[in-house]
Write an enzyme that holds these catalytic residues in place. Structure first.
Site, PDB file in Angstrom:
ATOM      1  N   TYR A  55      -1.599   5.634  -4.795  1.00  0.00           N
ATOM      2  CA  TYR A  55      -2.557   4.775  -4.089  1.00  0.00           C
ATOM      3  C   TYR A  55      -3.314   3.935  -5.098  1.00  0.00           C
ATOM      4  O   TYR A  55      -3.552   4.376  -6.223  1.00  0.00           O
ATOM      5  CB  TYR A  55      -3.566   5.615  -3.290  1.00  0.00           C
ATOM      6  CG  TYR A  55      -2.951   6.328  -2.108  1.00  0.00           C
ATOM      7  CD1 TYR A  55      -2.744   5.665  -0.897  1.00  0.00           C
ATOM      8  CD2 TYR A  55      -2.558   7.657  -2.199  1.00  0.00           C
ATOM      9  CE1 TYR A  55      -2.167   6.303   0.190  1.00  0.00           C
ATOM     10  CE2 TYR A  55      -1.981   8.309  -1.118  1.00  0.00           C
ATOM     11  CZ  TYR A  55      -1.787   7.630   0.074  1.00  0.00           C
ATOM     12  OH  TYR A  55      -1.214   8.262   1.138  1.00  0.00           O
ATOM     13  N   THR A  56      -3.694   2.735  -4.689  1.00  0.00           N
ATOM     14  CA  THR A  56      -4.496   1.861  -5.548  1.00  0.00           C
ATOM     15  C   THR A  56      -5.922   1.826  -5.014  1.00  0.00           C
ATOM     16  O   THR A  56      -6.137   1.414  -3.874  1.00  0.00           O
ATOM     17  CB  THR A  56      -3.947   0.423  -5.554  1.00  0.00           C
ATOM     18  OG1 THR A  56      -2.560   0.458  -5.908  1.00  0.00           O
ATOM     19  CG2 THR A  56      -4.687  -0.443  -6.561  1.00  0.00           C
ATOM     20  N   HIS A 116      -2.390   2.193 -10.632  1.00  0.00           N
ATOM     21  CA  HIS A 116      -2.699   3.054  -9.490  1.00  0.00           C
ATOM     22  C   HIS A 116      -2.852   4.504  -9.934  1.00  0.00           C
ATOM     23  O   HIS A 116      -2.713   4.822 -11.116  1.00  0.00           O
ATOM     24  CB  HIS A 116      -1.623   2.922  -8.411  1.00  0.00           C
ATOM     25  CG  HIS A 116      -0.247   3.270  -8.893  1.00  0.00           C
ATOM     26  ND1 HIS A 116       0.627   2.328  -9.396  1.00  0.00           N
ATOM     27  CD2 HIS A 116       0.403   4.456  -8.966  1.00  0.00           C
ATOM     28  CE1 HIS A 116       1.752   2.929  -9.754  1.00  0.00           C
ATOM     29  NE2 HIS A 116       1.641   4.216  -9.506  1.00  0.00           N
ATOM     30  N   CYS A 142       3.984  -6.890  -3.159  1.00  0.00           N
ATOM     31  CA  CYS A 142       3.828  -5.491  -2.783  1.00  0.00           C
ATOM     32  C   CYS A 142       3.865  -5.375  -1.269  1.00  0.00           C
ATOM     33  O   CYS A 142       3.012  -5.917  -0.564  1.00  0.00           O
ATOM     34  CB  CYS A 142       2.512  -4.923  -3.314  1.00  0.00           C
ATOM     35  SG  CYS A 142       2.410  -3.139  -3.103  1.00  0.00           S
TER      36      CYS A 142
END
Length: 247
Positions: A66-67, A49, A221
């Site tokens: 954030y990915t 990320h 996740c």
């Protein structure tokens, strides 16, 4: 560029220009950022990320991971699908950012490393915006013709409207039948619903994830309470710690 392939620098924030903003629902938007040239790649290893820096409503600096939903096969740009929470400090920044503005980013970050064929199958358990690393890993696997790994995703949300990337996920299922399976679980499902109801249970994991084996891995996740509950279920089902990875 130095030793860095791609546009990221792990030590220093770099600015990327917002070129498109698409509202996907009342609190979710897709942000498209331009890379320096049309052939530039972000340079993000699969499952890693980036850190994004912004300002909250008080003007204080916020940094959050954030990915991106894009891969390095998407050249010239990268995309973030962001859910904006009423009280979220970084959410404020994303609500305020306009086309033409710049976002400060550094990376890559993360402990996940992936080589094609590393496992026979992945089970994935995602909650809410925890879908973004799963989507990125699944896409990378499925779009690589040399990678035969199967992917089984359980994706939990409160309501149907909360499901992020649903179109994209469903189109991957249609494109790679048998290789990619998605089971949606909703806490408050609509009247007509063929997915799971309530929370992700041991039974749901048992039915929809690959059974414990040395050549599989379960990726998780979601919100911390969910991750904790899932780790408990996995342990009870006989998945060793080596078979589990939490983003």
């Amino acid at each position: 560029m130095g030793i860095f392939l791609g546009c990221l620098d792990p030590e220093n924030f770099k600015e990327f220009k917002l070129v498109k903003r698409q509202q996907l629902s009342h609190n979710v938007a897709k942000f498209t950022f331009e890379l320096p040239t049309p052939t530039s790649v972000l340079g993000l290893p699969i499952g890693q990320h980036i850190s994004c820096r912004g300002k909250d409503s008080q003007g204080d600096e916020v940094i959050k991971p954030y990915t991106p939903t894009t891969l390095d096969s998407d050249v010239g740009y990268f995309e973030l699908v962001i859910k904006m929470y009423p009280q979220g400090r970084m959410s404020y920044h994303f609500r305020e950012i306009h086309v033409g503005d710049y976002l400060a980013v550094k990376g890559p970050k993360g402990r996940f490393s992936y080589q094609p064929g590393q496992v026979r199958a992945f089970g994935m358990i995602a909650g809410g915006s925890g879908i973004t690393p799963m989507f990125q890993v699944a896409r990378a696997i499925l779009e690589n013709p040399k990678d035969t790994t199967n992917v089984h995703l359980i994706y939990a949300n409160v309501t149907y409207e909360d499901i992020l990337l649903k179109e994209e996920l469903d189109s991957l299922v249609a494109k790679y039948p048998g290789r990619f399976k998605v089971y949606y679980v909703l806490n408050q499902p609509p009247e007509v619903w063929d997915g799971g109801v309530g929370y992700v249970s041991k039974e749901i994991i048992q039915t929809h994830c690959p059974a414990p084996a040395p050549d599989i891995q379960i990726l998780m996740c979601g919100p911390p309470p969910m991750n904790k509950a899932m780790a408990g279920h996995l342990e009870a089902l006989g998945y060793s710690t080596d078979m589990q990875f939490q983003f």
